[in-house]
Design an enzyme around this catalytic site. Structure first.
Site, mmCIF file in Angstrom:
data_model
loop_
_atom_site.group_PDB
_atom_site.id
_atom_site.type_symbol
_atom_site.label_atom_id
_atom_site.label_comp_id
_atom_site.label_asym_id
_atom_site.label_seq_id
_atom_site.Cartn_x
_atom_site.Cartn_y
_atom_site.Cartn_z
ATOM 1 C CE LYS A 58 -2.608 -2.823 -0.386
ATOM 2 N NZ LYS A 58 -2.396 -4.275 -0.319
ATOM 3 N N GLY A 195 -0.012 -14.363 -13.057
ATOM 4 C CA GLY A 195 -1.115 -14.386 -12.094
ATOM 5 C C GLY A 195 -1.802 -13.039 -11.994
ATOM 6 N N GLY A 197 -4.244 -12.203 -9.975
ATOM 7 C CA GLY A 197 -4.994 -12.119 -8.716
ATOM 8 C C GLY A 197 -4.719 -10.771 -8.061
ATOM 9 C CD GLU A 218 -5.250 -15.808 -13.811
ATOM 10 O OE1 GLU A 218 -4.667 -15.109 -12.982
ATOM 11 O OE2 GLU A 218 -5.592 -16.996 -13.585
ATOM 12 C CB SER A 283 1.654 -12.756 -7.882
ATOM 13 O OG SER A 283 1.304 -12.287 -9.176
ATOM 14 N N GLY A 285 -0.440 -17.335 -5.999
ATOM 15 C CA GLY A 285 -1.044 -17.859 -4.772
ATOM 16 C C GLY A 285 0.016 -18.169 -3.733
ATOM 17 C CG ASP A 326 -2.327 -16.102 5.101
ATOM 18 O OD1 ASP A 326 -3.492 -15.673 5.251
ATOM 19 O OD2 ASP A 326 -1.484 -15.546 4.375
ATOM 20 C CG HIS A 458 -24.402 16.741 -0.380
ATOM 21 N ND1 HIS A 458 -24.352 15.988 -1.532
ATOM 22 C CD2 HIS A 458 -24.291 18.039 -0.753
ATOM 23 C CE1 HIS A 458 -24.236 16.809 -2.570
ATOM 24 N NE2 HIS A 458 -24.199 18.058 -2.130
HETATM 25 C C1 LIG Z 1 2.047 -8.537 -1.522
HETATM 26 C C2 LIG Z 1 0.927 -8.895 -0.576
HETATM 27 C C3 LIG Z 1 -0.072 -7.968 -0.327
HETATM 28 C C4 LIG Z 1 -1.102 -8.279 0.547
HETATM 29 N N1 LIG Z 1 -2.063 -7.339 0.765
HETATM 30 C C5 LIG Z 1 -3.071 -7.617 1.613
HETATM 31 C C6 LIG Z 1 -4.056 -6.645 1.892
HETATM 32 O O1 LIG Z 1 -4.021 -5.515 1.368
HETATM 33 N N2 LIG Z 1 -5.050 -6.953 2.761
HETATM 34 C C7 LIG Z 1 -5.122 -8.188 3.353
HETATM 35 O O2 LIG Z 1 -6.048 -8.433 4.126
HETATM 36 N N3 LIG Z 1 -4.199 -9.143 3.109
HETATM 37 C C8 LIG Z 1 -3.168 -8.883 2.268
HETATM 38 N N4 LIG Z 1 -2.208 -9.826 2.053
HETATM 39 C C9 LIG Z 1 -2.330 -11.128 2.745
HETATM 40 C C10 LIG Z 1 -1.858 -11.013 4.205
HETATM 41 O O3 LIG Z 1 -0.522 -10.549 4.210
HETATM 42 C C11 LIG Z 1 -1.965 -12.350 4.909
HETATM 43 O O4 LIG Z 1 -3.272 -12.853 4.777
HETATM 44 C C12 LIG Z 1 -1.636 -12.202 6.387
HETATM 45 O O5 LIG Z 1 -0.328 -11.719 6.564
HETATM 46 C C13 LIG Z 1 -1.783 -13.532 7.127
HETATM 47 O O6 LIG Z 1 -1.496 -13.330 8.473
HETATM 48 P P1 LIG Z 1 -0.956 -14.505 9.402
HETATM 49 O O7 LIG Z 1 -0.820 -13.903 10.748
HETATM 50 O O8 LIG Z 1 -1.786 -15.704 9.235
HETATM 51 O O9 LIG Z 1 0.488 -14.899 8.810
HETATM 52 P P2 LIG Z 1 1.766 -14.063 8.419
HETATM 53 O O10 LIG Z 1 1.492 -12.637 8.253
HETATM 54 O O11 LIG Z 1 2.380 -14.788 7.278
HETATM 55 O O12 LIG Z 1 2.706 -14.182 9.697
HETATM 56 C C14 LIG Z 1 3.251 -15.380 10.112
HETATM 57 C C15 LIG Z 1 4.496 -15.100 10.922
HETATM 58 O O13 LIG Z 1 4.930 -16.299 11.563
HETATM 59 C C16 LIG Z 1 6.345 -16.429 11.406
HETATM 60 N N5 LIG Z 1 6.678 -17.847 11.552
HETATM 61 C C17 LIG Z 1 6.428 -18.874 10.700
HETATM 62 N N6 LIG Z 1 6.828 -20.049 11.238
HETATM 63 C C18 LIG Z 1 7.362 -19.741 12.450
HETATM 64 C C19 LIG Z 1 7.926 -20.516 13.497
HETATM 65 N N7 LIG Z 1 7.992 -21.853 13.430
HETATM 66 N N8 LIG Z 1 8.385 -19.878 14.591
HETATM 67 C C20 LIG Z 1 8.304 -18.518 14.703
HETATM 68 N N9 LIG Z 1 7.752 -17.738 13.758
HETATM 69 C C21 LIG Z 1 7.277 -18.352 12.646
HETATM 70 C C22 LIG Z 1 6.587 -15.848 10.035
HETATM 71 O O14 LIG Z 1 7.957 -15.540 9.828
HETATM 72 C C23 LIG Z 1 5.689 -14.632 10.096
HETATM 73 O O15 LIG Z 1 6.326 -13.558 10.723
HETATM 74 C C24 LIG Z 1 -1.139 -9.542 1.199
HETATM 75 C C25 LIG Z 1 -0.128 -10.472 0.966
HETATM 76 C C26 LIG Z 1 0.897 -10.156 0.104
HETATM 77 C C27 LIG Z 1 1.982 -11.168 -0.105
#
Ligand SMILES: Cc1cc2nc3c(=O)[nH]c(=O)nc-3n(C[C@H](O)[C@H](O)[C@H](O)COP(=O)(O)OP(=O)(O)OC[C@H]3O[C@@H](n4cnc5c(N)ncnc54)[C@H](O)[C@@H]3O)c2cc1C
Length: 479
Positions: A58, A195, A197, A218, A283, A285, A326, A458
């Site tokens: 962003k 991709g 997406g 795509e 990109s 997925g 995720d 408005h």
């Molecule tokens: C380019 C891009 C743009 C995006 N834009 C948006 C957006 O605008 N809006 C939106 O809603 N979503 C967006 N997303 C998706 C969003 O980033 C994810 O859905 C979100 O980050 C998921 O959150 P999470 O907490 O599940 O995992 P993550 O954010 O992936 O965090 C997981 C964390 O756990 C850590 N970790 C992993 N395994 C271990 C371990 N064994 N021990 C310790 N730490 C560990 C990782 O290093 C990481 O820091 C975007 C993604 C990308 C790639």
């Protein structure tokens, strides 16, 4: 002896750090473990979202849009900008600064909520529901922890491309994942994106605005299949006008990195095509990230696609082990991860946290933005639901005219009998903000008549939301 916690959260992305804060608010002794580091080796909590996802994308979308406005939109306002140029290094440095501010904000929140943070990789070292779970942290914050409850929030990582049976590894020099796509040191002349997406469209938009010739390949035959078809059609038209070349139905057969990247693909008609790009963003997925957890060692069950298997309440097959965000089924969105984090912390406290996937909003931060919540028209048709639709164009909205951005529309879908809102879909200026009204309305079980009778300021873009609600009953006032 291992330090004991009520709740240990593995991962400090939006799912994990929010779960930790809510658990701490509820009075639990809470630990959060995360392995992300800055280039200097310092902790960088915030996960994919903060470091290489939502936030930096962003920041660059805003910078590149400012540049495009200065070059193309300002003149209409009587503002002439001479000698316009872009300093990519400064733009990237600003983006990095925004990221660091967010990392620091999370470190502050951990301190404020008395959450013990451990920097390193967390893995299950044994335990059970009765004796508690042992977590070993390897890395700068090495430790062994005991926890009654564990919340796994380890997120996802980019999926690598397979072309003609061969895997195409990311090198982040020529073949870029989201991390590399956010750090291209100078504007490429020709940029390929595999991709179309959310991430592909956002990254393609950034570099196109800065001057790259962007081609998006795509595999699917339809554009933005998850969006409402009327919105997808409008987006296709507007993106084509901007010069984004999007090729649908493209099957990549070969990727050849060298001085630049050669890409061979079959087009939608089966014809053989080839293209050369200075950089290639892949990109296509993301896949769940479970490496390092030692899931197998404690019998934590994964599903056939590698996600941690959970039920509707984010419970795994192990008692008192939960998983969110995720790394589990569901839309890969930061706000979904956050809501699951809150819900799980509340369930641990004996409450009834709930996340309704039907009211999770989707946003694509292109220009114009695209946002929706609930069902699309094609989904309602397929389900045989009788509905009424109403839409209103920004062309007829005074604030949009004043802003100089009248592209797109807002649309409501409502149950034909009860008028209950089933979906809101929008493409246009700042619809990422407007969609919240649709989410609130759906959460409260509102009808379009409710929105139509609410006083909207408005002139504001939100009047287009009210007018779209009026349009369902064919009584728009300004069209
Ligand atoms: C380019 C891009 C743009 C995006 N834009 C948006 C957006 O605008 N809006 C939106 O809603 N979503 C967006 N997303 C998706 C969003 O980033 C994810 O859905 C979100 O980050 C998921 O959150 P999470 O907490 O599940 O995992 P993550 O954010 O992936 O965090 C997981 C964390 O756990 C850590 N970790 C992993 N395994 C271990 C371990 N064994 N021990 C310790 N730490 C560990 C990782 O290093 C990481 O820091 C975007 C993604 C990308 C790639």
């Amino acid at each position: 002896m291992a330090e004991q916690f009520d709740v240990a959260v593995i991962g400090a992305g939006p799912g994990g750090y929010i779960a930790a804060i809510r658990a701490a608010q509820l009075g639990f002794r809470t630990a959060c473990i995360d392995d992300w580091s800055t280039a200097e080796g310092k902790p960088a909590p915030g996960g994919t979202c903060t470091n290489v996802g939502c936030i930096p994308s962003k920041a660059l979308l805003q910078s590149s849009e400012n540049y495009e406005h200065a070059g193309h939109a300002f003149a209409e306002h009587g503002i002439d900008v001479g000698g316009l140029s872009v300093d990519v290094a400064r733009m990237l440095a600003r983006k990095d600064k925004v990221v660091r501010q967010n990392n620091d904000g999370i470190v502050y929140l951990f301190k404020k909520n008395k959450i013990s943070f451990f920097h390193g990789i967390g893995s299950f070292a044994g335990g059970s529901a009765t004796e508690g779970w042992q977590i070993e942290v390897k890395g700068p914050g090495a430790a062994t922890l005991g926890a009654k409850h564990v919340i796994v929030a380890t997120g996802s990582k980019p999926r690598a491309l397979v072309a003609g049976g061969a895997s195409v590894p990311f090198d982040n020099k020529l073949i870029l994942d989201n991390d590399g796509a956010l750090a291209i040191p100078e504007v490429p002349k020709k940029l390929g994106v595999i991709g179309a997406g959310v991430i592909g469209l956002e990254m393609g938009s950034v570099w196109r605005r800065l001057g790259a010739e962007v081609t998006i390949l795509e595999a699917l035959p339809a554009f933005l299949g998850a969006a409402d078809e009327q919105v997808a059609k409008e987006a296709w038209k507007l993106f084509a006008k901007q010069g984004l070349a999007i090729r649908l139905g493209a099957t990549i057969t070969k990727v050849t990195p060298g001085k630049d990247v050669g890409v061979d693909y079959n087009d939608a008609e089966g014809g053989k095509q080839s293209a050369r790009f200075d950089k290639l963003i892949v990109s296509i997925g993301r896949v769940p990230h479970t490496a390092g957890l030692n899931a197998g060692g404690v019998g934590l069950k994964l599903d056939e696609r590698g996600f941690i298997a959970v039920d509707d309440e984010c419970k795994t097959n192990l008692a008192n082990v939960w998983a969110i965000g995720d790394v589990v089924r569901g839309p890969m969105l930061a706000h979904r991860a956050e809501e699951e984090g809150v819900a799980v912390a509340e369930r641990i406290a004996g409450g009834h946290g709930h996340v309704d996937f039907n009211t999770v909003p989707w946003v694509i931060y292109t220009s114009p933005e695209i946002a929706w919540v609930g069902q699309t028209e094609q989904q309602l048709r397929a389900a045989g639901v009788a509905y009424r639709a109403g839409s209103f164009p920004f062309m007829a909205n005074g604030r949009a005219r004043a802003l100089g951005d009248t592209r797109g529309f807002v649309k409501f879908l409502a149950d034909a009998k009860t008028d209950r809102i089933l979906g809101m879909h929008a493409i246009g200026p700042l619809v990422s903000e407007l969609i919240a009204e649709g989410v609130v309305a759906m959460e409260f079980g509102a009808a379009t008549e409710d929105i139509a009778r609410i006083c909207h300021a408005h002139p504001s873009l939100s009047e287009a939301v009210k007018e779209a609600a009026l349009a369902v009953d064919k009584r728009t006032l300004n069209l």
